[in-house]
Enzyme design. Sequence first.
Site, short mmCIF file in Angstrom:
data_model
loop_
_atom_site.label_atom_id
_atom_site.label_comp_id
_atom_site.label_asym_id
_atom_site.label_seq_id
_atom_site.Cartn_x
_atom_site.Cartn_y
_atom_site.Cartn_z
CG HIS A 1 -0.24 0.28 2.65
ND1 HIS A 1 -0.43 1.45 2.87
CD2 HIS A 1 0.19 -0.47 3.46
CE1 HIS A 1 0.11 1.78 4.15
NE2 HIS A 1 0.35 0.36 4.65
CG ASP B 1 2.97 1.58 8.14
OD1 ASP B 1 2.48 1.08 6.79
OD2 ASP B 1 2.23 1.56 8.83
CD GLU C 1 -2.65 -1.10 5.52
OE1 GLU C 1 -2.26 -2.18 6.38
OE2 GLU C 1 -2.24 -0.17 5.88
CG ASP D 1 2.17 -2.66 5.54
OD1 ASP D 1 2.71 -1.77 5.31
OD2 ASP D 1 1.21 -2.63 5.85
CG HIS E 1 0.46 4.07 12.38
ND1 HIS E 1 -0.86 3.38 12.68
CD2 HIS E 1 0.94 3.43 11.31
CE1 HIS E 1 -0.96 2.64 11.66
NE2 HIS E 1 0.19 2.49 11.12
#
Length: 708
Positions: free
Chosen positions: A353, A363, A400, A429, A513
């Site tokens: 993604h 990520d 995603e 990923d 994140h």
Amino acid sequence: MGQLFPNSTTLFTSKVSPTCTFVSLLIVGILGFYTLHSPQPALSSSNSHSAPLFRQIFLSHATNATLSSYLRALTLHPHLAGTPPSLDTANFVRAHFLGLRLDTRSAHYNALLSYPLHSSLSAHFSNGSRVDIPLTETGLNNDHDGVVPPYHAYSPTGSAHAKLAFANHGTDEDYRALGELGVNVSGCVVIVRRGDDVSRGEVVRKAEQNGALAVLLYTEGGDGDASGGFKKGFERGFVMNGVGDPLSPGWAGVDGAERLDLDDPEVLKKFPKIPSMPLSAEAAETLLGWLGGAPVPPAWRESLPAAVGGVGPGPTVVNFTYQGEKKVVKIHNVFAVIRGSEEPDRYVLLGNHRDAWTFGAVDPNSGTAALLDIARRYSLLMRSGWNPRRTIILCSWDAEEFGMVGSTEWVEQNIANLGSKALAYLNVDCAVQGPGFFVRATPQLDNIILEVTKMVKDPDSVGATIYEKWMTENRSVDIQRLSAVDSDFAPFLQHAGIPSTDMYYGIDFPVYHTAFDAYEWMTNFGDPLFQRHVAVAGMWGLLALHLADDSIIPFSFLSYADQLKHYKDVLSNLLDGGVSLHPLTTAIQEFAYAAKEAEDEAQKLREKENTSELVVLKKRALNDRLMLAERGFLDSDGLEGRQWLKHLVYGPPGEHGSKLSFFPGVGDAMLRAKRMSRREGQAKIQHEIWRVARAIQRAANSLRGDVF
């Protein structure tokens, strides 16, 4: 191939940043020119004899500088799904594929995503004073314009003015521990730390069930030095229950498709009813230090600061407000298709993604950079005369981070074609998070994965392969399985029954994140020389070459049979005498016999030198059985209460507390049985065991090709 891309578009439009566009196209142009104009030896396209040479060419054309340049271009700006910068990133990937002269497709969907509008948090004390808690990430070394404020996607708008209480990881066990201390969190704001394999959504639902008004969720940070950990980071994420677009559950959200209303009960049950938001470890530790009340249980003390003494409630009161919006936006998947020369109707898919909560250096764009480099090297092979035996599809997914939305919509749209033609889905990923190679896979891929690890250099050892490094450190190879729903393999395996893998370097990373997941973190901590990127791209691309080019698909179901036997043994130790495992034992024995027969047949066909029409037909028939056997583990009714999840061997538990990482329906039944009479509970478990046994028997029949 057209059936897989019925709404394929050839051009995206958006208000593209001039700087981003110039830099992106410049990099694509330079690398595309190098790829297309580098002299390559002319080789025969007969893959049966030249496949090893093509694989060597693939490995020899890896460059860490190229991977670094891709990652730099991808992470110039934050690119949250559904925003113009995200569309810029889609255009960058598409331009890269086109620049390599690959057949480039796209598919767009309308999906309900969620964005923050306003949030605030303050602590209030008995003396009338207050402290405002900052909800932004400070200390960034890069331009953080455009970084979305910390939030939980799909959290409802809401506010709470209440005492604060600490609930550890937010599990049922943790709330029982609080109850034993005489602590009731009803009417409180609870603060919870991530851990114990509990999803964000489940944390919020458990808090809601215990009467909490809101949830503050934090991840414990590192020291910010050697590991690159940052206590100032806020871990974004989604709290929806399920995957895919919530307004088109089970079908694709294409233009003109049926859409449920936002207030439809089927939609509402996917979202929590109380608001939540992430906190930084720094902010969380400050709040926890102001709590009194009952002392922290000894079992919770690990990694908590010494200043944290009580679990509350209070005396500190917090005032929490969150306002967000859910809106339908257009998302974009981008594909490059390399058509197979002999079996074009058989697909090997590589997917990653593209969208990120912030800059996405780890990520997911470490994986995106690897995918772009694989495309570059495949283009070189094609210029050398190579074409895969089977069709290869490079997939770049969108959204995603909101629940595997882009990949789920595409799988739902193409479920019939994928079910009959997809050989395997290979997911990456976060390609690089740190040291150590990890891989998860369905068991029939174990052997070919091991073979590939013997061909790829380990980035952290001189003169050793990944396999040799594994054996030196672990004395065994530990390939994990794919029961979690945490990346884009989920719709392929757990909904469509397609054999899958997921691979990466590093088990986790401290800026997950957060706005610190930027190119600078990668160059300082994650992979300064980009050698781990080279290794992942090598593993990923080489595995796909074997699956696409080997005349007989390199699946070994003997590994699957051994794994199923192990699962049965584990299960037998967890059940009492009132439940029979005989149906499961019999089905696994039948599966093992079928696996051995298929292995013997494959070996005999590999030894045949001639390519007569009869031999070709026998290989095709065997390959079809090898490809379709995984579909046997699907059940059309799905898991109870989670019908979208069809796989009865691999899938997530319905709730935290299951003792099984396999047979999810059995694990759910074992938990539910605790709330039933003994007779009802045993009947529930027995029924799920029969369902798994029938699924294994279906897979065995598929492997044999028998209908009698």
